[in-house]
Design a protein around this motif. Structure first.
Motif, PDB file in Angstrom:
ATOM      1  N   ALA A  57     125.872  48.888  88.611  1.00  0.00           N
ATOM      2  CA  ALA A  57     126.887  48.089  89.293  1.00  0.00           C
ATOM      3  C   ALA A  57     126.673  48.010  90.801  1.00  0.00           C
ATOM      4  CB  ALA A  57     128.275  48.660  89.002  1.00  0.00           C
ATOM      5  N   SER A  58     125.932  48.949  91.380  1.00  0.00           N
ATOM      6  CA  SER A  58     125.860  49.041  92.837  1.00  0.00           C
ATOM      7  C   SER A  58     125.160  47.854  93.497  1.00  0.00           C
ATOM      8  CB  SER A  58     125.167  50.346  93.245  1.00  0.00           C
ATOM      9  OG  SER A  58     123.819  50.363  92.787  1.00  0.00           O
ATOM     10  N   PHE A  59     124.094  47.338  92.888  1.00  0.00           N
ATOM     11  CA  PHE A  59     123.326  46.248  93.501  1.00  0.00           C
ATOM     12  C   PHE A  59     123.777  44.859  93.054  1.00  0.00           C
ATOM     13  CE2 PHE A  59     119.122  48.725  94.460  1.00  0.00           C
ATOM     14  CZ  PHE A  59     119.752  49.299  95.557  1.00  0.00           C
ATOM     15  N   ALA A  60     124.499  44.775  91.943  1.00  0.00           N
ATOM     16  CA  ALA A  60     124.847  43.474  91.365  1.00  0.00           C
ATOM     17  C   ALA A  60     125.559  42.530  92.347  1.00  0.00           C
ATOM     18  CB  ALA A  60     125.689  43.666  90.100  1.00  0.00           C
ATOM     19  N   PRO A  61     126.511  42.999  93.155  1.00  0.00           N
ATOM     20  CA  PRO A  61     127.207  42.068  94.070  1.00  0.00           C
ATOM     21  C   PRO A  61     126.309  41.485  95.157  1.00  0.00           C
ATOM     22  CG  PRO A  61     128.532  44.042  93.679  1.00  0.00           C
ATOM     23  CD  PRO A  61     127.162  44.317  93.143  1.00  0.00           C
ATOM     24  N   ARG A  62     125.127  42.034  95.380  1.00  0.00           N
ATOM     25  CA  ARG A  62     124.223  41.545  96.418  1.00  0.00           C
ATOM     26  C   ARG A  62     123.301  40.436  95.909  1.00  0.00           C
ATOM     27  NH1 ARG A  62     121.421  46.978  98.582  1.00  0.00           N
ATOM     28  NH2 ARG A  62     120.108  45.406  99.595  1.00  0.00           N
ATOM     29  N   ALA A  63     123.263  40.220  94.616  1.00  0.00           N
ATOM     30  CA  ALA A  63     122.224  39.379  94.013  1.00  0.00           C
ATOM     31  C   ALA A  63     122.599  37.907  93.911  1.00  0.00           C
ATOM     32  CB  ALA A  63     121.875  39.908  92.630  1.00  0.00           C
ATOM     33  N   ASP A  64     121.583  37.065  94.135  1.00  0.00           N
ATOM     34  CA  ASP A  64     121.697  35.629  93.836  1.00  0.00           C
ATOM     35  C   ASP A  64     121.280  35.356  92.392  1.00  0.00           C
ATOM     36  OD1 ASP A  64     122.300  34.549  96.594  1.00  0.00           O
ATOM     37  OD2 ASP A  64     120.412  35.573  97.006  1.00  0.00           O
ATOM     38  N   VAL A  65     120.369  36.206  91.884  1.00  0.00           N
ATOM     39  CA  VAL A  65     119.905  36.097  90.499  1.00  0.00           C
ATOM     40  C   VAL A  65     119.866  37.508  89.913  1.00  0.00           C
ATOM     41  CG1 VAL A  65     118.040  35.393  88.943  1.00  0.00           C
ATOM     42  CG2 VAL A  65     118.479  34.087  91.039  1.00  0.00           C
ATOM     43  N   ILE A  66     120.363  37.655  88.700  1.00  0.00           N
ATOM     44  CA  ILE A  66     120.338  38.950  87.998  1.00  0.00           C
ATOM     45  C   ILE A  66     119.570  38.770  86.700  1.00  0.00           C
ATOM     46  CG2 ILE A  66     121.720  40.753  86.899  1.00  0.00           C
ATOM     47  CD1 ILE A  66     124.006  39.986  88.804  1.00  0.00           C
ATOM     48  N   ILE A  67     118.519  39.577  86.514  1.00  0.00           N
ATOM     49  CA  ILE A  67     117.689  39.507  85.303  1.00  0.00           C
ATOM     50  C   ILE A  67     117.867  40.811  84.527  1.00  0.00           C
ATOM     51  CG2 ILE A  67     115.349  39.285  84.392  1.00  0.00           C
ATOM     52  CD1 ILE A  67     114.610  37.813  86.996  1.00  0.00           C
ATOM     53  N   LEU A  68     118.358  40.699  83.299  1.00  0.00           N
ATOM     54  CA  LEU A  68     118.595  41.870  82.453  1.00  0.00           C
ATOM     55  C   LEU A  68     117.391  42.082  81.542  1.00  0.00           C
ATOM     56  CD1 LEU A  68     122.331  41.138  81.521  1.00  0.00           C
ATOM     57  CD2 LEU A  68     121.447  42.522  83.419  1.00  0.00           C
ATOM     58  N   ALA A  69     116.505  42.983  81.954  1.00  0.00           N
ATOM     59  CA  ALA A  69     115.293  43.273  81.183  1.00  0.00           C
ATOM     60  C   ALA A  69     115.421  44.656  80.554  1.00  0.00           C
ATOM     61  CB  ALA A  69     114.065  43.187  82.083  1.00  0.00           C
ATOM     62  N   VAL A  70     116.493  44.839  79.824  1.00  0.00           N
ATOM     63  CA  VAL A  70     116.809  46.114  79.180  1.00  0.00           C
ATOM     64  C   VAL A  70     116.979  45.876  77.683  1.00  0.00           C
ATOM     65  CG1 VAL A  70     117.858  47.175  81.226  1.00  0.00           C
ATOM     66  CG2 VAL A  70     119.257  45.730  79.729  1.00  0.00           C
ATOM     67  N   PRO A  71     117.049  46.928  76.862  1.00  0.00           N
ATOM     68  CA  PRO A  71     117.260  46.738  75.421  1.00  0.00           C
ATOM     69  C   PRO A  71     118.497  45.898  75.134  1.00  0.00           C
ATOM     70  CG  PRO A  71     116.623  49.002  75.869  1.00  0.00           C
ATOM     71  CD  PRO A  71     116.827  48.350  77.208  1.00  0.00           C
ATOM     72  N   ILE A  72     118.510  45.272  73.957  1.00  0.00           N
ATOM     73  CA  ILE A  72     119.542  44.292  73.631  1.00  0.00           C
ATOM     74  C   ILE A  72     120.945  44.871  73.731  1.00  0.00           C
ATOM     75  CG2 ILE A  72     120.456  42.840  71.789  1.00  0.00           C
ATOM     76  CD1 ILE A  72     117.559  42.471  70.837  1.00  0.00           C
ATOM     77  N   GLN A  73     121.164  46.049  73.165  1.00  0.00           N
ATOM     78  CA  GLN A  73     122.504  46.631  73.210  1.00  0.00           C
ATOM     79  C   GLN A  73     122.946  46.879  74.644  1.00  0.00           C
ATOM     80  OE1 GLN A  73     124.493  46.857  70.491  1.00  0.00           O
ATOM     81  NE2 GLN A  73     126.079  47.314  72.003  1.00  0.00           N
ATOM     82  N   GLN A  74     122.027  47.325  75.477  1.00  0.00           N
ATOM     83  CA  GLN A  74     122.366  47.557  76.879  1.00  0.00           C
ATOM     84  C   GLN A  74     122.615  46.233  77.605  1.00  0.00           C
ATOM     85  OE1 GLN A  74     119.484  49.935  79.000  1.00  0.00           O
ATOM     86  NE2 GLN A  74     120.991  50.564  80.540  1.00  0.00           N
ATOM     87  N   THR A  75     121.881  45.186  77.221  1.00  0.00           N
ATOM     88  CA  THR A  75     122.125  43.857  77.791  1.00  0.00           C
ATOM     89  C   THR A  75     123.556  43.416  77.509  1.00  0.00           C
ATOM     90  OG1 THR A  75     119.811  43.173  77.600  1.00  0.00           O
ATOM     91  CG2 THR A  75     121.463  41.425  77.681  1.00  0.00           C
ATOM     92  N   LEU A  76     124.012  43.608  76.286  1.00  0.00           N
ATOM     93  CA  LEU A  76     125.380  43.227  75.919  1.00  0.00           C
ATOM     94  C   LEU A  76     126.401  44.019  76.734  1.00  0.00           C
ATOM     95  CD1 LEU A  76     124.931  43.078  72.025  1.00  0.00           C
ATOM     96  CD2 LEU A  76     124.906  41.164  73.633  1.00  0.00           C
TER      97      LEU A  76
END
Length: 367
Positions: A57-76
């Motif tokens: 959660a710490s870096f998410a508010p700084r991003a223009d683009v967020i790429i979730l390259a984690v396992p499917i359950q963690q992506t959800l």
């Protein structure tokens, strides 16, 4: 215009995406999340990212683009977290999951009504290696990078993501989420079930037929290579693409029943047609094109089983994108040559065949 890109997951896929972004957009700030400290350290040392965190959660508010390259359950789970964070207006969120319907539906459910854009993604490339240390800027070269638009995808989203990922040198294609899961269920997900089932069957068979352990090479080896894939990832894939995989399993059962009937009835003509049709379809399909997961290019060479001969071939191929070298010494019943060489590109495969044939009198086969 500079941007801040946040990549959650700095393994093989996320790390390679980061390297591709850095190649074409060196002015972009790339932030990374990874739970494991080793991958965070490697990502910083290799210059994949400019900063890392183990708190998603710490870096998410700084991003223009967020790429979730984690396992499917963690992506959800991360999609649900993003819904409650103070993100930048019009932030673009995407993923890298192997199934798409469950992820896109989750995004549409939890991100609806917010100033967030979402598009599903699936880069169809991989490796037997893992972790940030295995990241390769050329991993996705000429591979399909599938985009699955959602209700949260705006007109400019696709152009923006293509520009962002231009350094990956991929072939972008757009697909409906359900069609994506149907197709990958056939050509990727079900084959992993089949390969693992064959290995379990062979494991039981060797208990009473010991030579099974030693003769399992050639075609059996090639058919079951993917059985060594990571169990957690494939469990998650099957759980998020149940209907497509179950339908493929039922279809395959019926095909095995048909072959059973052919054998029991001594129907040689039907069996001939069975093998012939399978071979013809394989020739028609893009099996050897760099479009899917682990699509590499093999060359087999008939050489004397002598060390100097192998070194001679390697010297001839200096400078090519050689990925793997295998010496087939024991069971060669259904393979073309004693030396099997795997290349990353078809161009290197073809050029290497020409080089070996010009410099030697060995038989060379494209597999």
């Amino acid at each position: 215009m500079t941007k801040t890109i946040y990549i959650a997951g700095l393994g093989l896929i996320g790390g390679s995406i980061a390297l591709g972004i850095k190649r074409d957009h060196p002015d972009y700030t790339v932030l990374g999340y990874n739970r494991g400290a080793d991958s965070r350290r490697v990502a910083l040392e290799r210059g994949m990212v400019d900063a890392v965190t183990d708190d998603f959660a710490s870096f998410a508010p700084r991003a223009d683009v967020i790429i979730l390259a984690v396992p499917i359950q963690q992506t959800l789970e991360f999609l649900e977290q993003l819904a409650g964070l103070p993100l930048k207006p019009n932030v673009l969120v995407t993923d890298a999951g192997s199934t798409k319907l469950a992820i896109v539906q989750k995004a549409e459910q939890v991100l609806a009504g917010k100033a967030i854009r979402f598009i599903g993604s699936h880069p169809m490339a991989g490796s037997h290696k893992s972790g940030a240390q295995a990241a390769d800027v050329n991993l996705f070269e000429n591979a399909y990078y599938i985009l699955t638009p959602s209700a949260l995808t705006t007109e400019d989203t696709i152009l923006e993501i293509k520009d962002l990922l231009s350094g990956l040198h991929v072939r972008f294609i757009e697909m409906d989420t359900e069609e994506h899961d149907q197709v990958t269920g056939q050509v990727s997900h079900f084959p992993h079930v089949l390969a693992t089932s064959l290995m379990l069957q062979a494991g039981d068979h060797r208990e009473t037929h010991a030579m099974t352990q030693h003769l399992a090479a050639g075609g059996f080896r090639d058919m079951t290579r993917i059985a060594e894939s990571e169990p957690g990832m494939w469990t998650s894939i099957l759980m998020t693409n149940k209907e497509a995989v179950l339908e493929r399993i039922d279809d395959f059962k019926s095909r095995l029943d048909q072959v059973t009937d052919m054998i029991q009835q001594d129907d040689q003509e039907a069996l001939w047609q069975f093998f012939h049709q399978g071979g013809q379809i394989r020739k028609e399909m893009e099996i050897h094109k760099r479009g899917g997961v682990d699509s590499f290019y093999d060359l087999s060479v008939n050489i004397p089983d002598e060390e100097d001969e192998i070194l001679k071939i390697m010297e001839l191929l200096r400078g090519t994108s050689l990925m793997n070298l295998r010496i087939n010494e024991e069971n060669r019943e259904d393979i073309h040559g004693i030396l099997q060489i795997t290349f990353k590109t078809q161009a290197d495969q073809i050029r290497s065949k020409e080089i070996i044939e010009a410099a030697t009198d060995y038989q060379v086969f494209i597999d």
